[in-house]
Scaffold this motif. Structure first.
Motif, PDB file in Angstrom:
ATOM      1  N   LEU A   1      13.405 -21.697  26.778  1.00  0.00           N
ATOM      2  CA  LEU A   1      12.493 -21.762  25.546  1.00  0.00           C
ATOM      3  C   LEU A   1      12.358 -20.765  24.522  1.00  0.00           C
ATOM      4  O   LEU A   1      12.151 -20.973  23.264  1.00  0.00           O
ATOM      5  CB  LEU A   1      11.068 -21.909  26.222  1.00  0.00           C
ATOM      6  N   VAL A   2      12.647 -19.712  24.990  1.00  0.00           N
ATOM      7  CA  VAL A   2      12.419 -18.386  24.225  1.00  0.00           C
ATOM      8  C   VAL A   2      13.768 -18.511  23.190  1.00  0.00           C
ATOM      9  O   VAL A   2      13.567 -18.022  22.046  1.00  0.00           O
ATOM     10  CB  VAL A   2      12.386 -16.960  24.850  1.00  0.00           C
ATOM     11  N   ILE A   3      15.015 -18.815  23.765  1.00  0.00           N
ATOM     12  CA  ILE A   3      16.149 -18.911  22.695  1.00  0.00           C
ATOM     13  C   ILE A   3      16.064 -20.133  21.831  1.00  0.00           C
ATOM     14  O   ILE A   3      16.299 -19.831  20.444  1.00  0.00           O
ATOM     15  CB  ILE A   3      17.376 -18.994  23.673  1.00  0.00           C
TER      16      ILE A   3
ATOM     17  N   GLY B   1       2.082 -19.399  25.098  1.00  0.00           N
ATOM     18  CA  GLY B   1       1.929 -20.571  26.169  1.00  0.00           C
ATOM     19  C   GLY B   1       2.531 -20.153  27.502  1.00  0.00           C
ATOM     20  O   GLY B   1       1.811 -20.770  28.359  1.00  0.00           O
ATOM     21  N   LEU B   2       3.616 -19.537  27.588  1.00  0.00           N
ATOM     22  CA  LEU B   2       4.062 -19.161  29.089  1.00  0.00           C
ATOM     23  C   LEU B   2       2.903 -18.073  29.689  1.00  0.00           C
ATOM     24  O   LEU B   2       2.847 -18.188  30.960  1.00  0.00           O
ATOM     25  CB  LEU B   2       5.347 -18.580  29.025  1.00  0.00           C
TER      26      LEU B   2
ATOM     27  N   VAL C   1       2.670 -26.772  19.662  1.00  0.00           N
ATOM     28  CA  VAL C   1       3.648 -25.690  20.563  1.00  0.00           C
ATOM     29  C   VAL C   1       2.967 -25.297  21.596  1.00  0.00           C
ATOM     30  O   VAL C   1       3.750 -25.557  22.855  1.00  0.00           O
ATOM     31  CB  VAL C   1       4.137 -24.537  19.646  1.00  0.00           C
ATOM     32  N   VAL C   2       1.918 -24.738  21.754  1.00  0.00           N
ATOM     33  CA  VAL C   2       1.259 -24.025  22.974  1.00  0.00           C
ATOM     34  C   VAL C   2       1.140 -25.297  24.047  1.00  0.00           C
ATOM     35  O   VAL C   2       1.271 -24.871  25.317  1.00  0.00           O
ATOM     36  CB  VAL C   2      -0.167 -23.418  22.651  1.00  0.00           C
ATOM     37  N   PRO C   3       0.448 -26.377  23.973  1.00  0.00           N
ATOM     38  CA  PRO C   3       0.029 -27.175  25.013  1.00  0.00           C
ATOM     39  C   PRO C   3       1.487 -27.797  25.478  1.00  0.00           C
ATOM     40  O   PRO C   3       1.488 -28.002  26.786  1.00  0.00           O
ATOM     41  CB  PRO C   3      -0.628 -28.339  24.106  1.00  0.00           C
ATOM     42  N   ALA C   4       2.628 -27.994  24.756  1.00  0.00           N
ATOM     43  CA  ALA C   4       3.797 -28.399  25.236  1.00  0.00           C
ATOM     44  C   ALA C   4       4.460 -27.387  25.914  1.00  0.00           C
ATOM     45  O   ALA C   4       4.953 -27.724  26.974  1.00  0.00           O
ATOM     46  CB  ALA C   4       4.510 -28.863  23.906  1.00  0.00           C
TER      47      ALA C   4
ATOM     48  N   LEU D   1       5.365 -27.850  29.988  1.00  0.00           N
ATOM     49  CA  LEU D   1       6.659 -27.762  30.526  1.00  0.00           C
ATOM     50  C   LEU D   1       6.667 -26.499  31.568  1.00  0.00           C
ATOM     51  O   LEU D   1       7.258 -26.863  32.819  1.00  0.00           O
ATOM     52  CB  LEU D   1       7.485 -27.244  29.720  1.00  0.00           C
ATOM     53  N   ALA D   2       5.858 -25.537  31.385  1.00  0.00           N
ATOM     54  CA  ALA D   2       5.687 -24.376  32.441  1.00  0.00           C
ATOM     55  C   ALA D   2       4.973 -25.059  33.583  1.00  0.00           C
ATOM     56  O   ALA D   2       5.385 -24.541  34.910  1.00  0.00           O
ATOM     57  CB  ALA D   2       4.838 -23.346  31.936  1.00  0.00           C
TER      58      ALA D   2
END
Length: 222
Positions: free
Chosen positions: A12-14, A43-44, A154-157, A161-162
Motif C-alpha cells: 500500500l505504501v509503495i 489508515g494503517l 482513501v482511509v476507509p478503504a 483492507l488492513a
C-alpha cells in the motif's frame, strides 16, 4: 509485525508513493501536494495501533525521502511520519471499526497540519528555509484541504483492507465460540438420535422376546 501486515503495508505504501509522485505531484495544484502516503499511514495506524503506526510511518517516510526527485536530507520525512503514525495509532478504535467519520476527519486535519509544521521545523533545524519562501499559512491550509478531500476515499478503504488481511482475535474467538455452540448442538442432536435409535432397538428386542415367549407357551399348551 506479522508477515501479512508487513506485506500489505509495504504494498500500500509503495502504491501510494507511486501515485503521489507520478500523478498528484504533477497536477501543479496551488500550495501543498496531496499527501497520499500520509493518508495510507493514518489508515494503517488506526487499525494496527501506535507501534505498527510508528514502524509503518518510518518506513513510508524513508521511502519518500529516497524517492526521486528528493530535494531534502534522507530521514527528515521518516522522522515526521514516524511521530504522526505513533500518535494516530493512540486513537485506534477498540474494535478496529469506526463509529463515525468525525473522529477520523479530525485526525486527518491534525495530521496534515502537524506533518507540515514538523517537516518545516525539522527543515529549519537543518538549514532548509523553503517553507518561509512558499508561505507556511498557505501550505497548512492547502495541505489540510487536499488531505481532507482525499480522506473519505482513501482511509476507509485502507482500514478495510488492513482488517481483512489481519487476523482479528475478537473475530477468531467469536467464530470459535460459534463453532463450539454448533458442535454442542450437533453433539446433543446426535445423542438424541442415538438414544432414540437405542430405544427403538430395545423396543424391538422386547417385542421379539414377547413373541418368542408366546410361541413357546403355545407349544407347551399343545
Amino acid at each position: 509485525m506479522r508477515f501479512n501486515r508487513m506485506l500489505l503495508s509495504t504494498t500500500l505504501v509503495i502504491v501510494a508513493l507511486v501515485v503521489q509522485v507520478s500523478i498528484l505531484a504533477r497536477l501543479h495544484l496551488p500550495g501543498a501536494v496531496p499527501d497520499l502516503v500520509l493518508l495510507t499511514v493514518l489508515g494503517l495506524a488506526l487499525v494496527y495501533g501506535h507501534v505498527g503506526g510508528a514502524l509503518i510511518g518510518f518506513g513510508a517516510g524513508l521511502l519518500a525521502d529516497l524517492a526521486p526527485p528528493a530535494d531534502h536530507a534522507a530521514g527528515r520525512y521518516a522522522l515526521v511520519l514516524c511521530l504522526v503514525g505513533y500518535l494516530a495509532g493512540l486513537v485506534k478504535p477498540d474494535n478496529g471499526q469506526l463509529r463515525s467519520a468525525t473522529g477520523p476527519m479530525a485526525v486527518v486535519v491534525a495530521a496534515a497540519v502537524g506533518t507540515t509544521l514538523l517537516y518545516a521545523g525539522v527543515g529549519a533545524l537543518v538549514g532548509d528555509t523553503a517553507a518561509r519562501h512558499v508561505g507556511l499559512p498557505s501550505l497548512l491550509f492547502t495541505a489540510a484541504l487536499y488531505d481532507l478531500l482525499l480522506a473519505p476515499f482513501v482511509v476507509p478503504a485502507i482500514m478495510a483492507l488492513a482488517r481483512r488481511a489481519d487476523n482479528d482475535p475478537l473475530a477468531e474467538s467469536s467464530s470459535a465460540k460459534a463453532a463450539d455452540v454448533s458442535s454442542g448442538w450437533l453433539s446433543s442432536g446426535t445423542g438424541l438420535s442415538i438414544g432414540s435409535q437405542r430405544g427403538g432397538l430395545r423396543l424391538k428386542a422386547a417385542r421379539s422376546r414377547m413373541a418368542r415367549a408366546g410361541r413357546i407357551k403355545g407349544v407347551k399348551r399343545l
